[in-house]
Design an enzyme around this catalytic site. Structure first.
Site, PDB file in Angstrom:
ATOM      1  N   HIS A  96     -62.978  -5.466  21.675  1.00 55.25           N
ATOM      2  CA  HIS A  96     -62.804  -6.400  22.789  1.00 55.25           C
ATOM      3  C   HIS A  96     -61.679  -5.929  23.719  1.00 55.25           C
ATOM      4  CE1 HIS A  96     -62.222 -10.492  24.648  1.00 55.25           C
ATOM      5  NE2 HIS A  96     -63.545 -10.478  24.527  1.00 55.25           N
TER       6      HIS A  96
ATOM      7  N   LYS B  37     -59.658  -3.883  26.618  1.00 55.78           N
ATOM      8  CA  LYS B  37     -59.948  -3.434  27.983  1.00 55.78           C
ATOM      9  C   LYS B  37     -58.702  -2.758  28.529  1.00 55.78           C
ATOM     10  CE  LYS B  37     -61.650  -7.986  27.552  1.00 55.78           C
ATOM     11  NZ  LYS B  37     -62.915  -7.770  26.974  1.00 55.78           N
TER      12      LYS B  37
ATOM     13  N   ASP C 111     -53.923  10.341  32.679  1.00 55.76           N
ATOM     14  CA  ASP C 111     -52.952  11.434  32.528  1.00 55.76           C
ATOM     15  C   ASP C 111     -51.776  11.054  31.634  1.00 55.76           C
ATOM     16  OD1 ASP C 111     -54.418  13.164  34.178  1.00 55.76           O
ATOM     17  OD2 ASP C 111     -53.482  12.336  35.983  1.00 55.76           O
TER      18      ASP C 111
END
Length: 554
Positions: free
Chosen positions: A277, A279, A284
């Site tokens: 779940h 996100k 870099d």
């Protein structure tokens, strides 16, 4: 009869060089002389006996106040004698040498002791060596277990730069709220500025569609990812592999075109239930986003979201990279959760030991929490523990904005149970005099059982103890509803999907809803920052929503 020192070593002595033999003779004679003096002093009244001075190396041995010999000079002379003893100049020496630094003498003493009855030291060398090797292996071997964390850029824990941060939001079309940093614009900026590496953790994909006018932001983000892959940026995607929320055609296309590498993490296979779940976007190992928005065009234009961006901040990005690396490892074929995560995955930063950094020109502290527990190497704060400790730390105010709040598990089928961990922390904070405000979402998919639990929290206010006669803690609950967007009905939209908390000192921005499953078996992360400016920005967002026309009393 005078006490005599029995020289056991002399009885079992190996063959030695003349210099070593002479050393033992000197030591023996001096010990006998000293013990004779001790015996004489022991059995006679020192006050009636004339003071006797013993000469060692033509220097007098002093006495203590009670007549006993002062050992200082004797011990130092003995030490000096052991370090340097005369040698025969005929053997090529300069007249003085130390047998402790004579390699040949050491070999003779330890390894060539004549017949078996004279072997004293050699048998002891074997067990001592074995024990020493075991200790060395126990202490140092784990330090060489670094190859498991493959990092394209050297990770850093020291924050020596001024990190730029932005609070970002998605505002559903039709809401009059203003934001300086839109989620989609922030994502596109991160992706377009990626030079070498782009690591993304996502629940599912639903960006590239043209079925609705408001899907334009999703297409723009997806096009930015394609551009990054085509210009040579190495893209890696760790996505959920068991939820079946999407066919994930968009990530499959990226793999097909050679633009990205994708691994799926099947949390259910690993720990019995749950999903990815999380996100976040990591560019870099320097710039990052963490927040509530999914890789779904709806999260950019039809759902209310809150997140944070750290720009050019390698120390924070390095810490987040360790979480991505753990996901990447768990995405391998037939992967298993390590019984003990390698040292290279550990973090020194948690609630008890926050990392210090400069953020937007001001001192700040931070750490990143994560769940579920089996995914966390040593040092990583569990997401639930972070929430509880932040509430425990609060003295005046706790403001919570989440989509779901239910003190139970929801997705364990017949094994669902009451789960009061966060509920108890809220009650405890209010009992201590803290003002708790909860802004909970209401939409087509809200669970009916949520309202009674929220009412039970709100009703405790009248029973809380009073401080200073008038002041007392309280729990206030409001419901936030996003109105429909005209006549257009889009499934799973028009909801406040944010997941954050702010106190007078700390800002918490996470990816998990507040029910038991999200902390027991679901992968999620949260950014925790202690800084006045950061808390003020997030508090302003909460107060705006709390006082808006879309917020109603429970």
């Amino acid at each position: 009869m005078p006490l005599r020192l029995i020289n056991f070593r002399q009885q079992r002595r190996c063959r030695q060089s003349p210099s070593v033999a002479r050393l033992e003779s000197i030591v023996l004679n001096r010990r006998e002389l000293l013990l004779d003096h001790f015996q004489y002093s022991l059995f006679q009244n020192s006050s009636e006996i004339p003071m006797t001075t013993i000469l060692i190396n033509d220097r007098p041995m002093r006495h203590t106040h009670d007549g006993r010999a002062d050992m200082t000079n004797f011990e130092m002379d003995l030490f000096d004698t052991r370090i340097e003893v005369p040698t025969s100049k005929n053997s090529g020496g300069d007249g003085m040498h130390s047998p402790y630094y004579d390699e040949e003498s050491s070999k003779k003493r330890c390894c060539k002791c004549g017949n078996s009855r004279n072997r004293i030291i050699k048998p002891a060398c074997v067990p001592i060596s074995i024990v020493s090797l075991f200790i060395i292996a126990l202490v140092f071997l784990p330090l060489f277990n670094e190859e498991d964390l493959a990092s394209p850029i050297k990770l850093t824990t020291g924050c020596s730069v001024d990190c730029k941060t932005f609070l970002v939001e998605s505002i559903p079309i039709g809401l009059p709220f203003k934001t300086n940093n839109h989620t989609a614009e922030a994502w596109i900026n991160i992706i377009d500025n990626s030079k070498q590496y782009l690591d993304i953790s996502v629940m599912y994909w639903n960006l590239n569609t043209s079925d609705y006018k408001s899907s334009v932001y999703g297409r723009r983000v997806y096009e930015a990812i394609i551009r990054a892959g085509k210009r040579g940026v190495k893209i890696r995607i760790a996505q959920d592999g068991a939820s079946n929320l999407s066919d994930n055609k968009e990530s499959a296309y990226l793999v097909q075109e050679g633009l990205a590498e994708v691994r799926e993490i099947n949390v259910t296979r690993l720990i019995g239930s749950g999903i990815i779940h999380t996100k976040f976007i990591l560019s870099d190992i320097a710039t990052l986003y963490i927040g509530s928005a999914n890789m779904d065009w709806k999260s950019l234009s039809e759902v209310k979201e809150v997140g944070v961006v750290f720009q050019e901040c390698p120390c924070v990005a390095s810490d987040l990279y360790k979480i991505f690396a753990a996901y990447w490892k768990l995405g391998e074929n037939d992967s298993v959760i390590p019984e003990k995560w390698p040292i290279s995955y550990r973090t020194p930063f948690n609630f008890s030991s926050m990392a210090k950094l400069t953020m937007d020109g001001e001192p700040a502290e931070y750490f990143i929490s994560s769940s579920p527990g089996p995914f966390n190497p040593k040092g990583r704060e569990h997401d639930l523990a972070a929430i509880q400790k932040i509430m425990k730390d609060a003295r005046k105010s706790v403001c919570i904005s989440v989509m779901d709040y239910i003190p139970s598990t929801l997705y364990m089928k017949k094994s669902n149970r009451f789960w009061p961990e966060i509920d108890d922390s809220i009650r405890d904070a209010a009992y201590r005099g803290v003002n708790v405000r909860m802004l909970i979402s209401h939409w087509d998919h809200s669970r009916k059982e949520m309202i009674p639990f929220l009412k039970s929290l709100q009703t405790i206010t009248d029973g809380l103890p009073r401080y200073n006669r008038t002041e007392h803690g309280q729990v206030q609950v409001r419901i936030f509803t996003v109105p429909p967007n005209g006549k257009e009905k889009i499934p799973f939209t028009r909801v406040n999907h944010a997941k954050y908390m702010v106190t007078e000192d700390i800002a918490y921005i996470g990816t998990s809803n507040w029910s038991g499953d999200y902390f027991i078996s679901t992968a999620g992360v949260a950014m925790v920052v202690r800084q006045p400016s950061a808390t003020k920005r997030l508090q302003n967002v909460f107060d705006r929503d709390w006082n808006s026309e879309y917020s109603k009393d429970l």
